[in-house]
Design a protein around this motif. Structure first.
Motif, PDB file in Angstrom:
ATOM      1  N   PHE A 277       0.185  -5.161   9.410  1.00  0.00           N
ATOM      2  CA  PHE A 277       0.986  -4.166   8.711  1.00  0.00           C
ATOM      3  C   PHE A 277       2.380  -4.027   9.298  1.00  0.00           C
ATOM      4  O   PHE A 277       2.571  -4.136  10.511  1.00  0.00           O
TER       5      PHE A 277
ATOM      6  N   GLN B 133       0.634   5.386   1.139  1.00  0.00           N
ATOM      7  CA  GLN B 133      -0.170   6.350   1.896  1.00  0.00           C
ATOM      8  C   GLN B 133       0.334   7.763   1.656  1.00  0.00           C
ATOM      9  O   GLN B 133       1.508   8.062   1.872  1.00  0.00           O
TER      10      GLN B 133
ATOM     11  N   ARG C  23       9.171   5.383   4.836  1.00  0.00           N
ATOM     12  CA  ARG C  23       8.886   6.769   4.416  1.00  0.00           C
ATOM     13  C   ARG C  23       9.890   7.139   3.333  1.00  0.00           C
ATOM     14  O   ARG C  23      11.085   7.241   3.593  1.00  0.00           O
TER      15      ARG C  23
ATOM     16  N   MET D  23      -2.970  13.267   0.227  1.00  0.00           N
ATOM     17  CA  MET D  23      -3.999  13.570  -0.780  1.00  0.00           C
ATOM     18  C   MET D  23      -4.854  12.348  -1.121  1.00  0.00           C
ATOM     19  O   MET D  23      -6.061  12.463  -1.307  1.00  0.00           O
ATOM     20  N   ARG D  24      -4.256  11.187  -1.203  1.00  0.00           N
ATOM     21  CA  ARG D  24      -4.956  10.017  -1.736  1.00  0.00           C
ATOM     22  C   ARG D  24      -5.243   8.945  -0.697  1.00  0.00           C
ATOM     23  O   ARG D  24      -5.876   7.932  -1.008  1.00  0.00           O
ATOM     24  N   GLY D  25      -4.748   9.150   0.533  1.00  0.00           N
ATOM     25  CA  GLY D  25      -4.998   8.156   1.575  1.00  0.00           C
ATOM     26  C   GLY D  25      -4.217   6.881   1.324  1.00  0.00           C
ATOM     27  O   GLY D  25      -3.125   6.905   0.782  1.00  0.00           O
ATOM     28  N   LEU D  26      -4.793   5.748   1.711  1.00  0.00           N
ATOM     29  CA  LEU D  26      -4.158   4.445   1.565  1.00  0.00           C
ATOM     30  C   LEU D  26      -4.608   3.812   0.256  1.00  0.00           C
ATOM     31  O   LEU D  26      -5.767   3.473   0.085  1.00  0.00           O
TER      32      LEU D  26
ATOM     33  N   LEU E  75      -4.073   0.657  -2.481  1.00  0.00           N
ATOM     34  CA  LEU E  75      -3.515  -0.658  -2.746  1.00  0.00           C
ATOM     35  C   LEU E  75      -2.734  -0.604  -4.049  1.00  0.00           C
ATOM     36  O   LEU E  75      -3.265  -0.217  -5.083  1.00  0.00           O
TER      37      LEU E  75
ATOM     38  N   PHE F 109       3.553   0.905   2.755  1.00  0.00           N
ATOM     39  CA  PHE F 109       3.303  -0.137   3.744  1.00  0.00           C
ATOM     40  C   PHE F 109       3.223  -1.496   3.061  1.00  0.00           C
ATOM     41  O   PHE F 109       2.641  -1.645   1.985  1.00  0.00           O
TER      42      PHE F 109
ATOM     43  N   TYR G 197       0.840  -1.190   0.000  1.00  0.00           N
ATOM     44  CA  TYR G 197       0.000   0.000   0.000  1.00  0.00           C
ATOM     45  C   TYR G 197       0.878   1.244   0.000  1.00  0.00           C
ATOM     46  O   TYR G 197       2.007   1.233   0.484  1.00  0.00           O
TER      47      TYR G 197
END
Lengths: 115, 112
Positions: free
Chosen positions: A106, A37, A111, A40-43, A45, A91, A35
């Protein structure tokens, strides 16, 4: 078990460089997920493996992104060449497949900063 | 296609107040539903899940959620907020053989 292990925790790279993110899933889990993160777009897949086989890679944003799972205990996500817009937290998660015990565990995330 | 919508990107409550985080899902088949919590600079941790059976599910840290098929909802509640509950909360849905699909997340702030 130590849980899902991702490395590195932080990566800073220059635009155009190749970046490789690594993941070790929980032993015995046969599904692995990557994933991304961002604010702007969140999580999102990116890709999903089952028994080391990619099942759904429709979330991989571009050909610059590739993922492999050579065996049940290791997966990589590669970005080549990297761009500043790839900056995000990536992630990895693993789970057993299907049934009432379906639950993704998870890692701590990587980062990535592309400058 | 399955999806979840979390209403409210940010919720603020006082310590001791009720926490209510809203989640609605879209799924063509009975879904499995999850709530995850993410603390700063951490991965996601499962709070609770609904698969089948009892529609009111209890999770860790005093949280619970109720699956309401008629409303396609799976709202997360906690009777009394604690400062340590401040975090980002994600609702997620999955169908058998697929991957978790997450909502955009709701940031919970707790003030003293």
């Amino acid at each position: 078990d130590a849980g899902v292990i991702q490395s590195p925790r932080h990566e800073v790279t220059e635009m155009g460089q190749e970046v490789t993110l690594r993941c070790k899933p929980i032993s015995g889990h046969n599904s692995l997920f990557w994933y991304r993160q961002t604010m702007m777009r969140g999580l999102e897949l990116l890709i999903y493996f089952n028994n080391n086989v990619p099942i759904d890679d429709s979330g991989m944003p571009e050909d610059r992104f590739s993922a492999k799972m050579p065996n049940a205990s290791f997966s990589t996500l590669k970005i080549q060449p990297s761009e500043p817009r790839d900056s995000a937290v990536y992630f990895c998660a693993s789970s057993t497949t299907g049934g009432k015990n379906t639950e993704a565990f998870f890692g701590q995330g990587t980062r990535l900063t592309v400058v | 296609a399955q999806s979840v919508t979390q209403l409210g990107s940010h919720v603020s409550v006082s310590e001791g107040a009720l926490v209510l985080l809203r989640c609605n899902y879209s799924s063509s088949v009975p879904p499995y539903l999850f709530w995850y919590v993410q603390y700063p600079n951490q991965g996601l941790q499962l709070l609770l899940k609904y698969t089948t059976g009892a529609t009111l599910v209890k999770g860790i840290n005093g949280f619970e959620a109720e699956f309401k098929k008629s409303e396609t909802s799976f709202h997360l509640t906690k009777p009394s907020a604690h400062m340590s509950d401040a975090a980002e909360y994600f609702c997620a849905v999955i169908q058998a053989g697929t991957a978790l699909i997450f909502g955009k997340g709701t940031t919970l702030s707790v003030s003293s």
